[in-house]
Design an enzyme around this catalytic site. Structure first.
Site, PDB file in Angstrom:
ATOM      1  CG  PHE A 153      -2.365   0.105   0.901  1.00 19.93           C
ATOM      2  CD1 PHE A 153      -3.052  -0.997   0.433  1.00 19.93           C
ATOM      3  CD2 PHE A 153      -3.052   1.309   1.046  1.00 19.93           C
ATOM      4  CE1 PHE A 153      -4.400  -0.906   0.122  1.00 19.93           C
ATOM      5  CE2 PHE A 153      -4.393   1.410   0.734  1.00 19.93           C
ATOM      6  CZ  PHE A 153      -5.077   0.298   0.278  1.00 19.93           C
TER       7      PHE A 153
ATOM      8  CD  GLN B 281      -5.518  10.405   2.421  1.00 24.67           C
ATOM      9  OE1 GLN B 281      -6.239   9.482   2.783  1.00 24.67           O
ATOM     10  NE2 GLN B 281      -4.230  10.427   2.671  1.00 24.67           N
TER      11      GLN B 281
ATOM     12  CG  HIS C  18      -8.067   7.836  -2.479  1.00 19.66           C
ATOM     13  ND1 HIS C  18      -7.704   7.265  -3.686  1.00 19.66           N
ATOM     14  CD2 HIS C  18      -7.854   6.891  -1.536  1.00 19.66           C
ATOM     15  CE1 HIS C  18      -7.298   6.020  -3.463  1.00 19.66           C
ATOM     16  NE2 HIS C  18      -7.376   5.767  -2.165  1.00 19.66           N
TER      17      HIS C  18
ATOM     18  CG  LEU D 274     -11.659   4.754  -2.893  1.00 19.24           C
ATOM     19  CD1 LEU D 274     -10.863   6.032  -2.890  1.00 19.24           C
ATOM     20  CD2 LEU D 274     -11.466   4.012  -1.585  1.00 19.24           C
TER      21      LEU D 274
ATOM     22  CD  GLU E  39      -2.628   4.153  -1.393  1.00 23.12           C
ATOM     23  OE1 GLU E  39      -2.924   5.348  -1.485  1.00 23.12           O
ATOM     24  OE2 GLU E  39      -2.081   3.665  -0.399  1.00 23.12           O
TER      25      GLU E  39
ATOM     26  NE  ARG F 244      -4.599   6.679   0.211  1.00 13.86           N
ATOM     27  CZ  ARG F 244      -5.504   6.071   0.954  1.00 13.86           C
ATOM     28  NH1 ARG F 244      -6.261   6.776   1.790  1.00 13.86           N
ATOM     29  NH2 ARG F 244      -5.662   4.778   0.863  1.00 13.86           N
TER      30      ARG F 244
ATOM     31  CG  HIS G  83     -10.401   9.031   0.771  1.00 10.33           C
ATOM     32  ND1 HIS G  83     -11.431   8.171   0.475  1.00 10.33           N
ATOM     33  CD2 HIS G  83      -9.457   8.290   1.398  1.00 10.33           C
ATOM     34  CE1 HIS G  83     -11.116   6.955   0.923  1.00 10.33           C
ATOM     35  NE2 HIS G  83      -9.938   7.005   1.490  1.00 10.33           N
TER      36      HIS G  83
ATOM     37  NE  ARG H 141      -6.872   7.840   6.171  1.00  9.11           N
ATOM     38  CZ  ARG H 141      -7.211   6.765   5.450  1.00  9.11           C
ATOM     39  NH1 ARG H 141      -6.748   5.584   5.766  1.00  9.11           N
ATOM     40  NH2 ARG H 141      -8.017   6.882   4.416  1.00  9.11           N
TER      41      ARG H 141
HETATM   42  C1  LIG Z   1     -14.572   4.570   0.110  1.00  7.99           C
HETATM   43  C2  LIG Z   1     -13.609   4.553   1.263  1.00  7.99           C
HETATM   44  C3  LIG Z   1     -12.642   3.567   1.354  1.00  7.99           C
HETATM   45  C4  LIG Z   1     -11.752   3.530   2.425  1.00  7.99           C
HETATM   46  N1  LIG Z   1     -10.814   2.537   2.496  1.00  7.99           N
HETATM   47  C5  LIG Z   1      -9.987   2.487   3.575  1.00  7.99           C
HETATM   48  C6  LIG Z   1      -9.044   1.432   3.727  1.00  7.99           C
HETATM   49  O1  LIG Z   1      -8.944   0.530   2.907  1.00  7.99           O
HETATM   50  N2  LIG Z   1      -8.250   1.426   4.806  1.00  7.99           N
HETATM   51  C7  LIG Z   1      -8.335   2.391   5.761  1.00  7.99           C
HETATM   52  O2  LIG Z   1      -7.600   2.324   6.727  1.00  7.99           O
HETATM   53  N3  LIG Z   1      -9.225   3.387   5.646  1.00  7.99           N
HETATM   54  C8  LIG Z   1     -10.050   3.457   4.584  1.00  7.99           C
HETATM   55  N4  LIG Z   1     -10.954   4.483   4.479  1.00  7.99           N
HETATM   56  C9  LIG Z   1     -11.143   5.379   5.621  1.00  7.99           C
HETATM   57  C10 LIG Z   1     -11.956   4.688   6.688  1.00  7.99           C
HETATM   58  O3  LIG Z   1     -12.843   3.787   6.092  1.00  7.99           O
HETATM   59  C11 LIG Z   1     -12.749   5.653   7.527  1.00  7.99           C
HETATM   60  O4  LIG Z   1     -11.922   6.665   7.960  1.00  7.99           O
HETATM   61  C12 LIG Z   1     -13.336   4.942   8.726  1.00  7.99           C
HETATM   62  O5  LIG Z   1     -14.085   3.845   8.312  1.00  7.99           O
HETATM   63  C13 LIG Z   1     -14.181   5.832   9.614  1.00  7.99           C
HETATM   64  O6  LIG Z   1     -14.716   5.031  10.650  1.00  7.99           O
HETATM   65  P1  LIG Z   1     -15.455   5.631  11.903  1.00  7.99           P
HETATM   66  O7  LIG Z   1     -15.791   4.509  12.788  1.00  7.99           O
HETATM   67  O8  LIG Z   1     -14.648   6.753  12.457  1.00  7.99           O
HETATM   68  O9  LIG Z   1     -16.760   6.298  11.296  1.00  7.99           O
HETATM   69  P2  LIG Z   1     -17.942   5.695  10.372  1.00  7.99           P
HETATM   70  O10 LIG Z   1     -17.737   4.311   9.966  1.00  7.99           O
HETATM   71  O11 LIG Z   1     -18.170   6.712   9.320  1.00  7.99           O
HETATM   72  O12 LIG Z   1     -19.152   5.688  11.366  1.00  7.99           O
HETATM   73  C14 LIG Z   1     -19.740   6.857  11.869  1.00  7.99           C
HETATM   74  C15 LIG Z   1     -20.893   6.440  12.733  1.00  7.99           C
HETATM   75  O13 LIG Z   1     -21.386   7.571  13.427  1.00  7.99           O
HETATM   76  C16 LIG Z   1     -22.782   7.612  13.328  1.00  7.99           C
HETATM   77  N5  LIG Z   1     -23.181   8.997  13.469  1.00  7.99           N
HETATM   78  C17 LIG Z   1     -22.665  10.085  12.861  1.00  7.99           C
HETATM   79  N6  LIG Z   1     -23.304  11.186  13.274  1.00  7.99           N
HETATM   80  C18 LIG Z   1     -24.216  10.789  14.184  1.00  7.99           C
HETATM   81  C19 LIG Z   1     -25.189  11.452  14.968  1.00  7.99           C
HETATM   82  N7  LIG Z   1     -25.364  12.775  14.905  1.00  7.99           N
HETATM   83  N8  LIG Z   1     -25.980  10.729  15.777  1.00  7.99           N
HETATM   84  C20 LIG Z   1     -25.845   9.376  15.844  1.00  7.99           C
HETATM   85  N9  LIG Z   1     -24.942   8.704  15.126  1.00  7.99           N
HETATM   86  C21 LIG Z   1     -24.145   9.404  14.301  1.00  7.99           C
HETATM   87  C22 LIG Z   1     -23.086   6.994  12.000  1.00  7.99           C
HETATM   88  O14 LIG Z   1     -24.419   6.528  11.968  1.00  7.99           O
HETATM   89  C23 LIG Z   1     -22.083   5.866  11.978  1.00  7.99           C
HETATM   90  O15 LIG Z   1     -22.594   4.778  12.703  1.00  7.99           O
HETATM   91  C24 LIG Z   1     -11.841   4.522   3.408  1.00  7.99           C
HETATM   92  C25 LIG Z   1     -12.814   5.504   3.325  1.00  7.99           C
HETATM   93  C26 LIG Z   1     -13.684   5.542   2.254  1.00  7.99           C
HETATM   94  C27 LIG Z   1     -14.683   6.646   2.174  1.00  7.99           C
END
Ligand SMILES: Cc1cc2nc3c(=O)[nH]c(=O)nc-3n(C[C@H](O)[C@H](O)[C@H](O)COP(=O)(O)OP(=O)(O)OC[C@H]3O[C@@H](n4cnc5c(N)ncnc54)[C@H](O)[C@@H]3O)c2cc1C
Ligand code: SF4
Ligand code: SF4
Ligand code: FES
Lengths: 231, 587
Positions: B119, B240, B242, B252, B255, B286, B353, B398
């Site tokens: 990666f 970031q 992407h 997306l 990578e 990135r 991203h 990142r």
């Molecule tokens: C398409 C894509 C591919 C990616 N691929 C990778 C990868 O391969 N490797 C990597 O390391 N990272 C990757 N990333 C980044 C990574 O996926 C994210 O940064 C990470 O999943 C975020 O996780 P989280 O638990 O912080 O938030 P999220 O998974 O976004 O969850 C947020 C949660 O908060 C809740 N929420 C938000 N606001 C409220 C509110 N007001 N009230 C109640 N609930 C709320 C939502 O319902 C949800 O349950 C990728 C990102 C994207 C967009």
């Protein structure tokens, strides 16, 4: 482009009704979800669930011209007008295109959808051969959208008793996992006139699954295992 | 008006990877914890992560957490806090192993161990050559991980409040956090969740830009709530882009495609990354790749009729590799780009991203803010983890795979911190008498608004402004006018109006409340970006082309009140390792 959309708001509507929309789309609007967002920008009362807009979160399952699918990966160009949109069949409607999924999730939870293994895990990962891991392909990718279960006549009639294709696919996902040790409990739990055996292999579920999964095959494999352990 | 109240030991807002890793820790400890989510847990945007989880397991060849640490610090352009980064990289292998034990369907090697792919920015021996460090499940790693965590939470009997939207943070006069107000979407009812500890895991806010890989629900609610409650937001200028979002669609392309051997071409068919990053090439970090692509396009070497995109070639990997390792990518390319990557390259552009900044925390997941002369004073009762938090492990840029690692490591760590805090602080403190008033005023304002602004239009104007004024390349005049513009948009957002007044599943109301949060994030981003007079990581300024460690090796803190800025030092002292001194970055 023309749409006919099922509308129902229990706060003000005595009855559900179909509402017609004729909406000018932008060239960037390629998927059905793009069009729904466009409609919502002029009529903010249209209610639907959506999140990822790329077919992985399972939020925006609905009945599209008579067939269950995800709005975000359904191409507008492939749809006959007026595009008729209804909530997923067989589940109570909360509002417009939003259904109450409780029954669906209850069935999913009923199969104990988690790895069951009581051994103390090793310091490193549990080993699994590539062939063993391949057994999980076509099973673990389910996004719990409910397109399948809500197109299954057996689920319509017995949503409280029949696990339904999504739940059974998940059950087999764990049975097929070499790391799971609860196969016989899982089979016991499904050995029931309703939970498993309401499936009559009508294959609606396979037709509609937006991820191309095959719950009928998984169900067949569970049935095979049951037969095998009896003999 | 007194709102109905529920009491819990802890409330977690967010059921993505970070929230559910934390909730597992609490539920398994037997605590009474409520997890709120706007969507059913497995619909959180972690589900969309594709490429993998970074951890130095060393399954594919020699690797060490120290190399991972070096890569992460270098990737962060030295803005990351080295204690937090050491913690991340040291804990990563254990976090991945644990996930495997929970049932995660990782891809495997012939010997049965977890398969790891190369990666961007990850290297062996301090930058010598690419390393295989990304643990994955095909190109559906996030999906597999989120479902596994949900399943494990089902096993632990975690209590979820699904389709509940948190509105505002509740703090008492001493500043201690005592819970949140939240709206049940199905009924429109607002409740107080009174908790001894509150943990935010609300994810990113990538929806401030028009072209984004983020889900609709990624609206920065945690950041908006924290900012309204007087907590600063850290390093918000760092977003970031992407390299490979599908041109026009934003979706997306991981990578991992380049990890498996794909590469980028300009219109002349040139593999231009060889010019910009001779060692790591297409696997440079990135910010570097996105800038190279934007430069190619700017200088007229973009592909397509409008010369506005770059081509991602992977057909040479062959059908087998693509079907085995990148099946989801093939699906996306066919659906959203109308090409089958087995035959044709995918048109891609740099796309918003990931948010490197967020609610400031230490590596225990405790929220910190300046007070009494200490920039890192703990805010009692308040925790944050995942993309909404800034620990800061990602600094100015990142590395791919480090976010999923962050969710696991800091989800767990913050859960542990909450457990410790609950032990030391038995009993609920009283709620302030006006708890909940603020949220009810916001809703009353919205419902009573007449002759107001459309949520859709104001949102579109915000996204256009961010896209045009605060993208991959940043210019002084554009930043300055951007600040003025976004402040004007923020004024309009105070007068949003919705036509739908229904109590039942009113998504128009939800979107209006989400816009309030997006706006806070957008203003924080532009104001912070305008102020930072250097180029570092993802923040690239035409007028200050170089990194300036003398004046700017520091974290930005943005306060909502008066849009005021403050700064705090970067922690260059790791837990046990030696400091990695800032060096010129080359790949
Ligand atoms: C398409 C894509 C591919 C990616 N691929 C990778 C990868 O391969 N490797 C990597 O390391 N990272 C990757 N990333 C980044 C990574 O996926 C994210 O940064 C990470 O999943 C975020 O996780 P989280 O638990 O912080 O938030 P999220 O998974 O976004 O969850 C947020 C949660 O908060 C809740 N929420 C938000 N606001 C409220 C509110 N007001 N009230 C109640 N609930 C709320 C939502 O319902 C949800 O349950 C990728 C990102 C994207 C967009
Ligand atoms: S095959 Fe079984 S589960 Fe699938 S639709 Fe038919 S009856 Fe339902
Ligand atoms: S099996 Fe397919 S249709 Fe059924 S819930 Fe899973 S993804 Fe949806
Ligand atoms: S919006 Fe996520 S599946 Fe369609």
């Amino acid at each position: 482009m023309k749409f006919r959309i099922y509308r129902y708001d229990p706060d003000k509507d005595a009855q559900p009704y179909m509402k017609d929309y004729d909406i000018a789309l932008e060239p960037t609007d390629r998927m059905l979800l793009d069009a729904l967002v466009r409609i919502k920008s002029v009529d903010d009362s249209l209610s639907l669930r959506r999140s990822c807009r790329e077919g992985v979160c399972g939020s925006d399952a609905m009945n599209i011209n008579g067939r269950n699918g995800l709005a975000c990966i359904t191409r507008l160009a492939d749809l006959k007008e007026p595009v008729e949109l209804r909530p997923l069949p067989g589940l109570p409607v909360i509002r417009d295109l939003i259904v109450d999924m409780s029954q669906f999730f209850k069935q999913y939870h009923s199969i104990k959808p988690y790895l069951r293994n009581n051994e103390v895990p090793p310091d490193k990962e549990r080993l699994q051969s590539q062939a063993e891991r391949e057994e999980l392909d076509g099973l673990y990718e389910c996004i719990l959208c409910a397109c399948c279960s809500t197109s299954c006549p057996s689920f319509w009639w017995n949503p409280d008793k029949f696990v339904g294709p999504a739940g059974l696919l998940a059950a087999y996902r764990f049975i097929a996992d070499t790391r799971d040790q609860a196969t016989s409990e899982r089979l016991d739990d499904l050995e029931d006139p309703y939970r498993l055996f309401r499936c009559h292999s009508i294959m609606n579920c396979v037709d509609v699954c937006p991820k191309g999964l095959n719950p009928t095959r998984a169900i067949g494999k569970i049935k095979d295992l049951m037969v095998r352990r009896m003999t | 008006m007194a709102l109905p109240t529920r009491k819990f030991d802890a409330v977690i807002v967010g059921a993505g990877g970070a929230g559910m890793r934390a909730s597992l820790q609490l539920a398994e400890a037997g605590l009474k914890v409520a997890v709120l989510s706007k969507v059913f847990p497995t619909r959180s945007h972690t589900v969309a992560a594709q490429g993998g989880i970074g951890a130095a397991l060393g399954n594919m060849g020699e690797d060490s957490w120290l190399w991972h640490m070096y890569d992460t610090i270098k990737g962060s352009d030295y803005l990351g806090d080295q204690d937090a980064i050491e913690f991340l990289c040291r804990m990563a292998p254990q976090a991945v192993i644990e996930l495997e034990h929970f049932g995660m369907p990782f891809d495997r090697n012939e010997d049965g161990t977890v398969y790891q792919r190369p990666f961007g920015g990850h290297s062996q021996n301090f930058g010598e050559r690419p390393v295989q460090r990304s643990c994955c499940a095909a190109d559906r790693t996030g999906h597999a991980m989120l479902h596994t965590l949900y399943q494990r939470n089902v096993r632990a009997n975690t209590l979820f409040f699904v389709e509940w939207m948190a509105l505002d943070l509740i703090r008492d006069a001493s500043g201690q956090v005592l819970g949140v107000t939240a709206m049940e979407m199905e009924t429109g009812e607002v409740w107080i969740f009174h908790a001894r500890a509150t943990l935010f895991a609300t994810g990113g806010a990538g929806r401030i830009y028009s072209a984004s890989t983020n889900a609709f629900i990624n609206t920065g609610d945690g950041l908006g709530m924290a900012a309204r409650a007087g907590i600063p937001l850290e390093d918000m200028e760092f977003w970031q882009f992407h390299p490979t979002g599908v041109a026009g669609a934003g979706v997306l392309i991981t990578e991992g495609v380049r990890g498996e051997g794909g590469y980028l071409l300009n219109k002349d068919g040139e593999r231009f990354m060889e010019r910009y990053a001779p060692t790591m090439k297409d696997l440079a970090s990135r910010d570097v790749v996105s800038r190279a692509m934007a430069t190619e396009i700017k200088e007229g070497r973009g592909a397509g009729k409008e010369a506005d995109h770059i081509l991602l070639k992977l057909d040479h990997l062959g059908l087998d590799v693509i079907e085995k390792r990148l099946p989801g990518i093939r699906e996306i390319a066919k659906k959203f780009a109308n090409v089958d990557p087995v035959k044709d390259p995918i048109p891609v552009v740099p796309t918003c991203h990931y948010q490197m900044g967020g609610v400031p925390t230490n590596y225990h997941g405790e929220v910190v803010a300046p007070a009494n002369g200490n920039p890192n004073t703990v805010v009692p009762g308040f925790y944050a983890a995942g993309e909404c938090a800034c620990a800061s492990v990602h600094g100015a840029n990142r590395l791919g795979t480090n976010s999923l690692t962050d969710l696991l490591v800091f989800g767990r760590a913050s859960g542990e911190s909450v457990i410790r805090f609950l032990k030391e602080n038995p009993g609920h403190k009283d709620l302030p008498v006006d708890a909940g008033d603020y949220s009810m005023q916001r809703i009353a304002r919205l419902d009573g608004q007449t002759g107001g602004e459309s949520v859709f239009e104001v949102g579109a104007e915000m996204r256009r402004t961010m896209q045009a004024h605060c993208g991959v390349f940043r210019f002084p005049d554009m930043l300055q006018s951007g600040v003025q513009k976004i402040k004007a948009v923020a004024e309009r957002a105070k007068r949003t109006e919705i036509k739908d007044k229904s109590k039942t599943f009113n998504t128009a109301r939800v979107e209006a409340l989400e816009l309030d949060n997006l706006i806070e994030v957008a203003v924080a981003t532009l104001v912070s970006a305008d102020a930072r007079q250097e180029s570092r990581g993802a923040h690239d300024r035409a007028d200050f082309a170089k990194r300036d460690d003398v004046n700017w090796l520091k974290h930005t803190l943005w306060y909502r009140d008066g849009s005021r800025l403050d700064y705090k030092p970067v922690n260059l002292k790791p837990m046990t390792a030696q400091t990695f001194e800032p060096k010129v970055r080359s790949y």
